[in-house]
Design a protein around this motif. Structure first.
Motif, mmCIF file in Angstrom:
data_model
loop_
_atom_site.group_PDB
_atom_site.id
_atom_site.type_symbol
_atom_site.label_atom_id
_atom_site.label_comp_id
_atom_site.label_asym_id
_atom_site.label_seq_id
_atom_site.Cartn_x
_atom_site.Cartn_y
_atom_site.Cartn_z
ATOM 1 N N HIS A 140 4.398 16.054 17.053
ATOM 2 C CA HIS A 140 4.539 15.155 15.907
ATOM 3 C C HIS A 140 5.743 14.228 16.071
ATOM 4 C CE1 HIS A 140 7.295 18.464 14.972
ATOM 5 N NE2 HIS A 140 7.946 17.606 14.208
ATOM 6 N N ALA A 141 6.672 14.572 16.959
ATOM 7 C CA ALA A 141 7.846 13.723 17.170
ATOM 8 C C ALA A 141 7.440 12.326 17.639
ATOM 9 C CB ALA A 141 8.796 14.367 18.181
ATOM 10 N N LEU A 142 6.383 12.246 18.452
ATOM 11 C CA LEU A 142 5.895 10.952 18.925
ATOM 12 C C LEU A 142 5.342 10.135 17.759
ATOM 13 C CD1 LEU A 142 5.294 9.036 21.267
ATOM 14 C CD2 LEU A 142 3.130 10.253 21.612
ATOM 15 N N LEU A 143 4.624 10.795 16.859
ATOM 16 C CA LEU A 143 4.112 10.117 15.671
ATOM 17 C C LEU A 143 5.262 9.531 14.858
ATOM 18 C CD1 LEU A 143 1.964 9.518 13.432
ATOM 19 C CD2 LEU A 143 2.396 11.836 12.593
ATOM 20 N N ALA A 179 0.830 -1.207 0.000
ATOM 21 C CA ALA A 179 0.000 0.000 0.000
ATOM 22 C C ALA A 179 0.865 1.259 0.000
ATOM 23 C CB ALA A 179 -0.904 0.008 1.227
ATOM 24 N N VAL A 180 0.344 2.302 -0.620
ATOM 25 C CA VAL A 180 0.959 3.624 -0.522
ATOM 26 C C VAL A 180 0.111 4.422 0.469
ATOM 27 C CG1 VAL A 180 1.596 5.733 -1.742
ATOM 28 C CG2 VAL A 180 1.797 3.513 -2.886
ATOM 29 N N VAL A 181 0.731 4.874 1.538
ATOM 30 C CA VAL A 181 0.009 5.584 2.601
ATOM 31 C C VAL A 181 0.607 6.965 2.790
ATOM 32 C CG1 VAL A 181 -0.698 5.550 5.022
ATOM 33 C CG2 VAL A 181 -0.531 3.398 3.742
ATOM 34 N N LEU A 182 -0.248 7.972 2.746
ATOM 35 C CA LEU A 182 0.165 9.354 2.981
ATOM 36 C C LEU A 182 -0.327 9.771 4.358
ATOM 37 C CD1 LEU A 182 -0.133 9.019 -0.198
ATOM 38 C CD2 LEU A 182 -0.404 11.490 -0.251
ATOM 39 N N ILE A 183 0.569 10.335 5.154
ATOM 40 C CA ILE A 183 0.211 10.794 6.498
ATOM 41 C C ILE A 183 0.608 12.258 6.614
ATOM 42 C CG2 ILE A 183 0.551 10.492 8.980
ATOM 43 C CD1 ILE A 183 1.412 7.578 8.318
ATOM 44 N N TRP A 184 -0.389 13.092 6.849
ATOM 45 C CA TRP A 184 -0.143 14.527 7.050
ATOM 46 C C TRP A 184 -0.052 14.819 8.544
ATOM 47 C CZ3 TRP A 184 -2.715 18.285 9.799
ATOM 48 C CH2 TRP A 184 -2.326 19.618 9.555
ATOM 49 N N TYR A 185 0.823 15.763 8.921
ATOM 50 C CA TYR A 185 0.873 16.184 10.318
ATOM 51 C C TYR A 185 1.258 17.663 10.397
ATOM 52 C CZ TYR A 185 5.935 15.336 9.756
ATOM 53 O OH TYR A 185 7.241 15.331 9.318
ATOM 54 N N PRO A 186 0.763 18.371 11.419
ATOM 55 C CA PRO A 186 1.089 19.797 11.570
ATOM 56 C C PRO A 186 2.414 19.987 12.289
ATOM 57 C CG PRO A 186 -0.423 19.152 13.297
ATOM 58 C CD PRO A 186 -0.198 17.924 12.449
ATOM 59 N N LEU A 187 3.102 21.067 11.977
ATOM 60 C CA LEU A 187 4.283 21.474 12.731
ATOM 61 C C LEU A 187 3.859 22.579 13.686
ATOM 62 C CD1 LEU A 187 6.978 21.521 9.897
ATOM 63 C CD2 LEU A 187 6.613 19.760 11.644
ATOM 64 N N LEU A 188 3.857 22.236 14.959
ATOM 65 C CA LEU A 188 3.424 23.145 16.022
ATOM 66 C C LEU A 188 4.552 23.300 17.037
ATOM 67 C CD1 LEU A 188 -0.072 21.492 16.475
ATOM 68 C CD2 LEU A 188 0.305 23.793 15.575
ATOM 69 N N PRO A 189 4.590 24.421 17.748
ATOM 70 C CA PRO A 189 5.668 24.636 18.726
ATOM 71 C C PRO A 189 5.798 23.521 19.760
ATOM 72 C CG PRO A 189 4.528 26.693 18.305
ATOM 73 C CD PRO A 189 3.738 25.628 17.601
ATOM 74 N N ALA A 190 4.674 22.879 20.114
ATOM 75 C CA ALA A 190 4.732 21.816 21.116
ATOM 76 C C ALA A 190 5.491 20.590 20.622
ATOM 77 C CB ALA A 190 3.317 21.412 21.540
ATOM 78 N N GLY A 191 5.615 20.435 19.309
ATOM 79 C CA GLY A 191 6.417 19.347 18.745
ATOM 80 C C GLY A 191 5.877 17.951 18.982
#
Length: 294
Positions: free
Chosen positions: A220-223, A206-218
């Motif tokens: 997305h690092a856990l993702l 499968a081809v999977v696209l995952i979008w995530y925001p860049l926010l000061p709290a950061g």
């Protein structure tokens, strides 16, 4: 929590990056005749009126799609942008009463992800979209009914993360999934990682696209950490920063992960984004890396 409505943000810089990446992957995947089943886990309305109260409240589209239109001639020399503007022209045909949208003042409508896919999907492809927010789902369903589902595909009212897993494996030879929640609930970062891992367990090509925001709290690092630990397939990561991070709140950019990306996608997207990046001055950056190496 179901407070998020994308109409306030439609057409912003992160939308342009996300949809250009989506178009690029569709273009590359459609080079082969075999059918694709496209799933969108967080579809929203599927189509946005930039003249309505939501879009006008912050006017985020002026910093995104409007900047692209301002340099259309330079951008559409690239095939990804050519398809982007073709889709935009189609969405704005009635508003512009012209063949092409060159005047920012005539910009009226912006397609959501379901709208972009519907415009380019082929007769052999399938299209399923999920939306949980009642008002957003109602708008999406109304549009699907009015257009006999040509513009939105099959609409499902429910949790897209759980829903896409229930639909796997698809009947088509190939699978393309877009996962782009609002991340208004902190647990969504882990939920997205778990869902992506389950998709790859059931459909390893499968081809999977995952979008995530860049926010000061950061957060997305856990993702990224969880995705890296749970998925073995190659993952291309791109991040677009279009303004400086200021204070403790506010999105300053966005990221995209592509699991099983088409060959040379990173070079092609980098070339495509350069003229657009120039509209944001020296503060803007667009970078690729391999979260999981090929």
């Amino acid at each position: 929590m179901l407070s998020y409505q994308h109409g306030y943000h439609a057409g912003n810089p992160a939308d342009v990056q996300k949809h250009l990446t989506l178009i690029a992957i569709l273009q590359r995947m459609q080079a082969k005749e075999s059918a694709i089943h496209y799933f969108d886990t967080h579809a929203g309305k599927g189509h946005y009126d930039l003249a309505d109260a939501q879009a006008q409240k912050k006017g985020e589209f002026r910093a995104g799609v409007a900047k692209a239109i301002a340099v259309r001639d330079a951008l559409e020399k690239n095939s990804f942008w050519a398809d982007f503007f073709a889709g935009l022209d189609n969405a704005n045909a009635e508003a512009t009463q012209q063949g092409e949208l060159h005047d920012v003042a005539k910009l009226r409508y912006y397609p959501g992800s379901p709208g972009w896919v519907a415009q380019f999907r082929r007769s052999q492809d399938r299209h399923t979209v999920f939306e949980l927010h009642p008002a957003e789902h109602a708008a999406l369903q109304d549009r699907a009914t009015a257009s006999k589902q040509r513009h939105t595909g099959r609409v499902v009212h429910g949790d897209g993360l759980a829903g896409v897993i229930q639909q796997l494996p698809p009947k088509t030879p190939r699978l393309l999934v877009l996962i782009d929640p609002a991340y208004e609930n902190k647990t969504e970062y882990l939920d997205v990682a778990a869902t992506a891992a389950m998709i790859m367990q059931r459909c390893r090509h499968a081809v999977v696209l995952i979008w995530y925001p860049l926010l000061p709290a950061g957060r997305h690092a856990l993702l990224l950490e969880q995705i890296q630990q749970q998925i073995q397939q190659p993952i291309l990561q791109s991040e677009f920063c279009y303004q400086e991070s200021a204070g403790e709140r506010g999105m300053y950019g966005a990221g995209m992960l592509v699991v099983n990306p088409p060959w040379q996608l990173e070079q092609q997207l980098t070339e495509a984004m350069q003229p657009f990046l120039a509209q944001y001055g020296e503060v803007a950056t667009y970078q690729h890396t391999w979260l999981v190496a090929e």
